[in-house]
Scaffold this motif. Sequence first.
Motif, short mmCIF file in Angstrom:
data_model
loop_
_atom_site.label_atom_id
_atom_site.label_comp_id
_atom_site.label_asym_id
_atom_site.label_seq_id
_atom_site.Cartn_x
_atom_site.Cartn_y
_atom_site.Cartn_z
N GLN A 166 0.91 -10.36 36.98
CA GLN A 166 2.28 -10.88 36.96
C GLN A 166 2.51 -12.07 36.02
O GLN A 166 3.52 -12.14 35.34
CB GLN A 166 2.66 -11.29 38.38
N ASP A 203 -1.76 -15.35 37.63
CA ASP A 203 -1.41 -14.87 38.97
C ASP A 203 -1.39 -13.35 38.88
O ASP A 203 -0.49 -12.78 38.26
CB ASP A 203 -0.04 -15.41 39.39
N GLU A 242 -4.73 -16.72 40.79
CA GLU A 242 -3.92 -16.60 42.01
C GLU A 242 -3.86 -15.14 42.45
O GLU A 242 -3.76 -14.24 41.62
CB GLU A 242 -2.51 -17.13 41.71
N ASP A 243 -3.89 -14.94 43.75
CA ASP A 243 -3.76 -13.61 44.37
C ASP A 243 -4.50 -12.49 43.65
O ASP A 243 -3.88 -11.48 43.24
CB ASP A 243 -2.27 -13.26 44.52
N ASP A 272 -1.29 -17.08 47.69
CA ASP A 272 0.17 -17.21 47.77
C ASP A 272 0.73 -16.19 48.77
O ASP A 272 1.11 -16.54 49.89
CB ASP A 272 0.76 -17.00 46.36
N LEU A 315 -0.78 -22.00 47.23
CA LEU A 315 0.49 -22.12 46.55
C LEU A 315 1.53 -22.58 47.57
O LEU A 315 1.49 -22.16 48.72
CB LEU A 315 0.93 -20.77 45.95
N LYS A 338 5.57 -22.96 48.38
CA LYS A 338 6.96 -22.65 48.02
C LYS A 338 7.83 -22.99 49.22
O LYS A 338 7.68 -22.40 50.30
CB LYS A 338 7.11 -21.16 47.72
N LYS A 375 3.71 -25.09 39.19
CA LYS A 375 4.05 -24.02 38.24
C LYS A 375 5.54 -23.79 38.30
O LYS A 375 6.12 -23.65 39.38
CB LYS A 375 3.23 -22.75 38.49
ZN ZN Z 1 2.12 -15.64 43.29
#
Ligand code: ZN
Length: 425
Positions: A159, A238, A282-283, A309, A332, A334, A385
Amino acid sequence: YIEKVKAREIFDSRGNPTVEADVILSDGTLGRAEVPSGASTGELEAVELRDGGDRLQGKGVSKAVNNVNTEINKILHGADPFNQAQIDQAMIDLDGTKNKARLGANAILGVSMATCRAAANYQKVPLYRYLGGTDLELPQTFHNVINGGEHADNGIDMQEFMITPVERTSFRDGFEKIANTYHTLKKVIEAAGYQTGLGDEGGFAPDLNSSEEALKMLHEAIEKAGYTPGKEIAIAFDAAASHFYDHDSGNYNFEGTVKTPDEMGDYYVKLLSEFPEIISIEDPYGEDDWDNFAKFAKKVGDQVQIVTDDNVCTNPELFRKAIKMGMANSFLIKLNQIGTVTETLEAIRIARKNGYTTMMSHRSGETGDTFVADFTVATNSSQLKSGAPARSERVEKYNQLLRIEEELGENGSRLAKFPNDVDFD
Ligand code: ZN
Ligand code: PGA
């Protein structure tokens, strides 16, 4: 005290409706916040309430807005804006569900953030100062400059391909290096015969054939911009692997091949040896694939930062479970995955107490609100990020950090180091 809480439907960077909330204090002070929205959301995220039906592709948020204007407004009238924990708890109780599905996490978070703003504005202090202590540092930023996966229509399954400044003399110096690399990357992509259109997070979205090709381009762009990969500018990605995970077989359908979890791990290890400038992943595994995720983190975790995440969704309960399993070494963060400022602070505290680093994050659907920039500094989260150094909804966060650096500069500002200090404060 809080006189009135009011919300309206506005639009995000993808042209989708989202919530803006106003908190008005008894002396007329206004606090306003806008709520972001993800595309590659974790299953266990707090629920973003959408209207459904025909209007605006079913994505309208008029129900969430109405919940703010009626029920939430009613219970918060007269509340103390300086008691954030009490306000957040009152909304959680009023909602009554485990995942904020009744009132909507978008309704609750908007009011939660707007309350912080109103309180800071009342005290006439910047938001980062109101929420934070006195010993604050400027974060290391991670810039998604090649977009794939759910954020772009191209052949790349991973991604986000990010660049991050390591050696730098100031936040501004680091950001200049990133901007230089971004512009050089455009030339590298053009020279290879690809389109330079942008994806959702402001990064380029060339129709490359593989993730490896994307990493090669980043490497080349860093060098051509005059930097040494891994020294001034490092790389992070990620994978957001949930999107190519096959739940039935337990395998990964990745860029034209079927990989077992172990083969996926071998692939990542190969990338790490080919590109030693990769410092954060990430992930790497799907959100239902906790065992393989933990196994991989144990294997490479002392060599590279492993961020989780989608599995944990800024949820304190899931953080505890992940820590027990040794899932990763970084979380992560959020705000809208959990839905209140107070719970997000709790998640950060749990991470720190257990020696996990924290990377604060925007969402792929963003607004002009720079709350997350102040919040990163206030919590000394060390990493943020927020997309490419392009497109206002991304760059405004970095511009806010430039302003904060200028303000903190009077006392000599501190820069986050990698891997950062995770002492609990
Ligand atoms: Zn992510
Ligand atoms: P999202 O992606 O904002 O589209 O969910 C961000 C991420 O996966 O980190």
